[in-house]
Write a protein that holds these residues in place. Structure first.
Motif, PDB file in Angstrom:
ATOM      1  N   ASN B  95      41.932  34.547 -29.263  1.00 50.79           N
ATOM      2  CA  ASN B  95      42.456  35.041 -27.992  1.00 50.79           C
ATOM      3  C   ASN B  95      42.810  36.515 -28.181  1.00 50.79           C
ATOM      4  O   ASN B  95      43.813  36.848 -28.800  1.00 50.79           O
ATOM      5  CB  ASN B  95      43.677  34.225 -27.554  1.00 50.79           C
ATOM      6  CG  ASN B  95      44.133  34.595 -26.162  1.00 50.79           C
ATOM      7  OD1 ASN B  95      44.366  35.765 -25.859  1.00 50.79           O
ATOM      8  ND2 ASN B  95      44.261  33.606 -25.297  1.00 50.79           N
ATOM      9  N   VAL B  96      41.936  37.362 -27.672  1.00 50.35           N
ATOM     10  CA  VAL B  96      42.112  38.799 -27.869  1.00 50.35           C
ATOM     11  C   VAL B  96      43.360  39.295 -27.147  1.00 50.35           C
ATOM     12  O   VAL B  96      44.113  40.128 -27.668  1.00 50.35           O
ATOM     13  CB  VAL B  96      40.855  39.568 -27.413  1.00 50.35           C
ATOM     14  CG1 VAL B  96      41.093  41.076 -27.467  1.00 50.35           C
ATOM     15  CG2 VAL B  96      39.664  39.195 -28.287  1.00 50.35           C
ATOM     16  N   ALA B  97      43.608  38.779 -25.957  1.00 46.55           N
ATOM     17  CA  ALA B  97      44.791  39.212 -25.205  1.00 46.55           C
ATOM     18  C   ALA B  97      46.075  38.886 -25.974  1.00 46.55           C
ATOM     19  O   ALA B  97      46.955  39.736 -26.121  1.00 46.55           O
ATOM     20  CB  ALA B  97      44.809  38.566 -23.823  1.00 46.55           C
ATOM     21  N   ASP B  98      46.176  37.660 -26.478  1.00 44.18           N
ATOM     22  CA  ASP B  98      47.360  37.305 -27.259  1.00 44.18           C
ATOM     23  C   ASP B  98      47.424  38.122 -28.550  1.00 44.18           C
ATOM     24  O   ASP B  98      48.507  38.507 -29.003  1.00 44.18           O
ATOM     25  CB  ASP B  98      47.371  35.814 -27.590  1.00 44.18           C
ATOM     26  CG  ASP B  98      47.820  34.957 -26.409  1.00 44.18           C
ATOM     27  OD1 ASP B  98      48.124  35.520 -25.341  1.00 44.18           O
ATOM     28  OD2 ASP B  98      47.847  33.718 -26.554  1.00 44.18           O
ATOM     29  N   VAL B 100      46.576  41.215 -29.117  1.00 43.13           N
ATOM     30  CA  VAL B 100      47.157  42.551 -28.919  1.00 43.13           C
ATOM     31  C   VAL B 100      48.561  42.471 -28.318  1.00 43.13           C
ATOM     32  O   VAL B 100      49.438  43.276 -28.664  1.00 43.13           O
ATOM     33  CB  VAL B 100      46.244  43.465 -28.067  1.00 43.13           C
ATOM     34  CG1 VAL B 100      44.897  43.653 -28.746  1.00 43.13           C
ATOM     35  CG2 VAL B 100      46.081  42.979 -26.638  1.00 43.13           C
ATOM     36  N   LYS B 101      48.779  41.510 -27.431  1.00 43.97           N
ATOM     37  CA  LYS B 101      50.070  41.428 -26.734  1.00 43.97           C
ATOM     38  C   LYS B 101      51.176  40.963 -27.680  1.00 43.97           C
ATOM     39  O   LYS B 101      52.256  41.564 -27.723  1.00 43.97           O
ATOM     40  CB  LYS B 101      49.947  40.478 -25.544  1.00 43.97           C
ATOM     41  CG  LYS B 101      51.240  40.216 -24.795  1.00 43.97           C
ATOM     42  CD  LYS B 101      51.002  39.342 -23.561  1.00 43.97           C
ATOM     43  CE  LYS B 101      50.493  37.966 -23.933  1.00 43.97           C
ATOM     44  NZ  LYS B 101      50.262  37.117 -22.738  1.00 43.97           N
ATOM     45  N   VAL B 102      50.911  39.900 -28.410  1.00 46.53           N
ATOM     46  CA  VAL B 102      51.939  39.331 -29.288  1.00 46.53           C
ATOM     47  C   VAL B 102      52.335  40.335 -30.370  1.00 46.53           C
ATOM     48  O   VAL B 102      53.509  40.440 -30.735  1.00 46.53           O
ATOM     49  CB  VAL B 102      51.449  38.009 -29.906  1.00 46.53           C
ATOM     50  CG1 VAL B 102      52.359  37.561 -31.047  1.00 46.53           C
ATOM     51  CG2 VAL B 102      51.360  36.927 -28.829  1.00 46.53           C
ATOM     52  N   TRP B 104      52.000  43.625 -30.104  1.00 48.97           N
ATOM     53  CA  TRP B 104      52.398  44.906 -29.504  1.00 48.97           C
ATOM     54  C   TRP B 104      51.526  46.056 -29.972  1.00 48.97           C
ATOM     55  O   TRP B 104      51.984  47.177 -30.157  1.00 48.97           O
ATOM     56  CB  TRP B 104      53.876  45.232 -29.800  1.00 48.97           C
ATOM     57  CG  TRP B 104      54.851  44.204 -29.330  1.00 48.97           C
ATOM     58  CD1 TRP B 104      55.281  43.118 -30.029  1.00 48.97           C
ATOM     59  CD2 TRP B 104      55.519  44.146 -28.054  1.00 48.97           C
ATOM     60  NE1 TRP B 104      56.171  42.391 -29.270  1.00 48.97           N
ATOM     61  CE2 TRP B 104      56.344  42.996 -28.062  1.00 48.97           C
ATOM     62  CE3 TRP B 104      55.511  44.961 -26.912  1.00 48.97           C
ATOM     63  CZ2 TRP B 104      57.139  42.641 -26.975  1.00 48.97           C
ATOM     64  CZ3 TRP B 104      56.311  44.613 -25.833  1.00 48.97           C
ATOM     65  CH2 TRP B 104      57.111  43.462 -25.869  1.00 48.97           C
ATOM     66  N   GLN B 105      50.241  45.784 -30.204  1.00 47.01           N
ATOM     67  CA  GLN B 105      49.386  46.790 -30.822  1.00 47.01           C
ATOM     68  C   GLN B 105      47.919  46.548 -30.458  1.00 47.01           C
ATOM     69  O   GLN B 105      47.408  45.442 -30.635  1.00 47.01           O
ATOM     70  CB  GLN B 105      49.561  46.739 -32.352  1.00 47.01           C
ATOM     71  CG  GLN B 105      48.700  47.659 -33.165  1.00 47.01           C
ATOM     72  CD  GLN B 105      48.792  49.126 -32.769  1.00 47.01           C
ATOM     73  OE1 GLN B 105      47.828  49.718 -32.285  1.00 47.01           O
ATOM     74  NE2 GLN B 105      49.967  49.712 -32.956  1.00 47.01           N
ATOM     75  N   ALA B 106      47.268  47.623 -29.992  1.00 49.65           N
ATOM     76  CA  ALA B 106      45.874  47.525 -29.566  1.00 49.65           C
ATOM     77  C   ALA B 106      44.887  47.719 -30.709  1.00 49.65           C
ATOM     78  O   ALA B 106      43.760  47.232 -30.637  1.00 49.65           O
ATOM     79  CB  ALA B 106      45.589  48.567 -28.483  1.00 49.65           C
ATOM     80  N   TYR B 107      45.308  48.484 -31.723  1.00 50.08           N
ATOM     81  CA  TYR B 107      44.358  48.901 -32.747  1.00 50.08           C
ATOM     82  C   TYR B 107      44.533  48.064 -34.008  1.00 50.08           C
ATOM     83  O   TYR B 107      45.554  48.150 -34.693  1.00 50.08           O
ATOM     84  CB  TYR B 107      44.528  50.390 -33.055  1.00 50.08           C
ATOM     85  CG  TYR B 107      44.386  51.243 -31.807  1.00 50.08           C
ATOM     86  CD1 TYR B 107      43.306  51.054 -30.937  1.00 50.08           C
ATOM     87  CD2 TYR B 107      45.321  52.214 -31.474  1.00 50.08           C
ATOM     88  CE1 TYR B 107      43.166  51.816 -29.785  1.00 50.08           C
ATOM     89  CE2 TYR B 107      45.189  52.985 -30.328  1.00 50.08           C
ATOM     90  CZ  TYR B 107      44.113  52.776 -29.480  1.00 50.08           C
ATOM     91  OH  TYR B 107      43.977  53.525 -28.341  1.00 50.08           O
ATOM     92  N   THR B 135      39.333  46.163 -29.360  1.00 51.63           N
ATOM     93  CA  THR B 135      39.714  44.902 -28.723  1.00 51.63           C
ATOM     94  C   THR B 135      39.481  44.935 -27.208  1.00 51.63           C
ATOM     95  O   THR B 135      39.870  44.002 -26.513  1.00 51.63           O
ATOM     96  CB  THR B 135      41.205  44.607 -28.975  1.00 51.63           C
ATOM     97  OG1 THR B 135      41.977  45.736 -28.529  1.00 51.63           O
ATOM     98  CG2 THR B 135      41.486  44.352 -30.440  1.00 51.63           C
ATOM     99  N   GLU B 258      57.061  38.171 -34.968  1.00 50.15           N
ATOM    100  CA  GLU B 258      55.947  37.485 -34.309  1.00 50.15           C
ATOM    101  C   GLU B 258      54.991  36.890 -35.339  1.00 50.15           C
ATOM    102  O   GLU B 258      54.524  35.751 -35.207  1.00 50.15           O
ATOM    103  CB  GLU B 258      55.193  38.446 -33.387  1.00 50.15           C
ATOM    104  CG  GLU B 258      56.003  38.957 -32.202  1.00 50.15           C
ATOM    105  CD  GLU B 258      56.873  40.162 -32.526  1.00 50.15           C
ATOM    106  OE1 GLU B 258      56.759  40.706 -33.651  1.00 50.15           O
ATOM    107  OE2 GLU B 258      57.678  40.558 -31.656  1.00 50.15           O
ATOM    108  N   ALA B 262      54.044  33.026 -36.064  1.00 54.25           N
ATOM    109  CA  ALA B 262      52.643  32.595 -35.978  1.00 54.25           C
ATOM    110  C   ALA B 262      52.236  31.841 -37.249  1.00 54.25           C
ATOM    111  O   ALA B 262      51.576  30.795 -37.184  1.00 54.25           O
ATOM    112  CB  ALA B 262      51.733  33.793 -35.747  1.00 54.25           C
TER     113      ALA B 262
END
Lengths: 206, 275
Positions: B95-98, B100-102, B104-107, B135, B258, B262
């Motif tokens: 899950n790409v959205a989770d 990056v979201k979980v 707090w980082q896109a890269y 992502t 986080e 996980a």
């Protein structure tokens, strides 16, 4: 919300706070989503009504427009690259498609295991999707209308205070026959709903 | 290859068998321990897979929990489009959205987790000398490749990522609806303050990314150009894979709350399930 005088209202629903909604729109029909009380995230997925394997792709949509934000003129593309819907009017200015939907599971990571039993968007998607034969495999990264997710230069990103306001709306045109699946976000642990989920209005016109 | 007639079965068999033993760069190696370029410290008995995926090609692997997978961009134009699944229940997937979201980082970079939609860790990025990943833009489609390169099919000269991932998925009985948004390694993008995506290319030849499977995984990998690669030619180069047996995370080295949660979720699931 500006409905043209010639538009015929097909349906006009208020989605209760924390609840799901879905609709089959035929090509050419429009959906206007009204943020009745302001800063209410509306999690949104869309599928080809005749082949639900063709479904919204956040990544195709972002790659095609070269931008992470959605607004007027953004076409929501499918995984195949086909156009599903286009935003034809937007009173807010930008909407998110990187943050995805909240879930019991992601809440457990973001806030702790004590949030596992809180209602979440994925639960709405599963409950409403089941009415159309859609299941877990059909849930992908979605649109979050009225949600604000900036990305800082160092890559730090997150859901921050919204930029919507009571009564603001946006309108999407169906570019083909589509099934729209919505979760009126129940999240209370981050600012996406101003910590107070509220109803939204869905108007379908032809 | 020796000359042999193929107008009868004996001759055809001799002709076919004469082709054995050929070694090219882009192939799997059996046994894996016979391959070259094993990282220092990897014992031959722990080597479980060695393959080089060619330009515009793909692979599909089922790996045990704890397996370490090292990817190397041999020439600087590889681009790994990855889809990951829990092999025990394939509706649990990247899950790409989770991701990056979980976090707090896109890269993506070393230390980042590739998260599933169930609040669990599918894989950990153990090491990364590239830091040119993406992502956002996903993989390429047949439609776009046809417009850009004249072809996008698996059998043409410029295969699209989604076409190859569809074939890779089918090797495990998975269908197009099973393919989630993907992560892209070795070719990067940057998000401007306006939200615009800027292609940043690769880190050059020799960049490596090391992943560890935290659950039993199905790994689908297509090596095709990034969809935002501006070069008019379909530009792709080989990607080397080396995988060896290891142990999944204990959770003890998590540096964010986080990540700790996980790993805890993943370990509890594994214990309950008897993995």
């Amino acid at each position: 919300m500006s409905l043209t005088a010639t538009a015929t209202v097909v349906s006009d629903d208020t989605v209760e706070r924390r609840g799901p909604w879905s609709k089959l729109l035929t090509a050419g029909q429009s959906l206007t989503i009204v943020d009745l009380h302001g800063n209410q995230a509306v999690d949104f997925l869309v599928y080809d009504a005749h082949d639900t394997a063709i479904r919204y792709s956040a990544q195709q949509t972002m790659a095609r427009q070269g931008n992470i934000f959605l607004t007027t003129g953004s076409t929501l593309l499918a995984n195949t690259g086909d156009a599903l819907m286009t935003i034809v009017e937007d009173e807010v200015g930008r909407h998110d498609t990187i943050g995805g939907a909240c879930s019991k599971e992601s809440n457990s990571l973001r806030y702790g295991a004590h949030t596992v039993h809180e209602h979440a968007c994925v639960e709405n998607f599963l409950a409403e999707g089941a009415r159309w034969g859609l299941g877990k495999r059909d849930l992908v990264s979605n649109v979050n209308f009225y949600m604000n997710v900036p990305v800082e230069p160092d890559g730090v990103l997150g859901i921050v205070d919204g930029i919507s306001a009571p009564g603001l709306s946006l309108t999407l045109r169906a570019d083909r026959d589509v099934i729209v699946l919505v979760s009126n976000c129940p999240q209370i642990n981050n600012p996406c709903n101003g910590f107070d989920p509220t109803p939204v209005r869905m108007v379908v016109t032809a | 290859m020796s000359e042999s007639a193929t107008n009868d079965p004996n001759g055809a068999r001799a002709h076919a068998r004469a082709q054995g033993g050929v070694s090219i760069e882009t192939m799997p190696v059996f046994p894996p321990s016979a391959a070259d370029h094993w990282p220092e410290g990897v014992e031959p008995e722990s080597a479980v897979w060695a393959e080089t995926v060619g330009a515009g090609n793909y692979t599909a692997l089922a790996v045990a929990a704890g397996t370490v997978i090292e990817l190397t961009d041999l020439e600087g134009d590889a681009c790994a489009h990855l889809a990951l699944f829990n092999s025990l229940q394939t509706d649990e997937r990247l899950n790409v959205a989770d991701t990056v979201k979980v976090q707090w980082q896109a890269y993506l970079a070393a230390g980042h987790l590739l998260l599933s939609d169930r609040g669990r860790v599918l894989a950990t990025i153990l090491a990364d000398t590239s830091e040119h990943h993406d992502t956002f833009a996903g993989t390429s489609t047949r439609r776009v490749n046809e417009a850009r390169y004249g072809s996008g099919s698996a059998h043409g000269g410029s295969p699209a990522g989604l076409e190859l991932l569809t074939l890779a998925a089918a090797k495990f009985g998975l269908e197009p609806r099973d393919l989630p948004p993907t992560v892209t390694l070795f070719q990067g993008v940057f998000v401007e303050p306006t939200g615009a995506l800027t292609f940043t290319g690769s880190a050059g030849a020799g960049a490596t990314v090391r992943l560890r499977a935290e659950l039993p995984l199905i790994v689908l990998l297509a090596n095709v150009p990034h969809p935002l690669d501006p070069r008019p030619e379909y530009t792709s180069s080989p990607l080397r894979i080396r995988a060896w047996a290891g142990s999944p995370a204990t959770g003890a080295d998590s540096d964010t709350p986080e990540a700790a949660r996980a790993y805890a979720n993943t370990i509890a699931y594994s214990n309950l399930r008897g993995i």
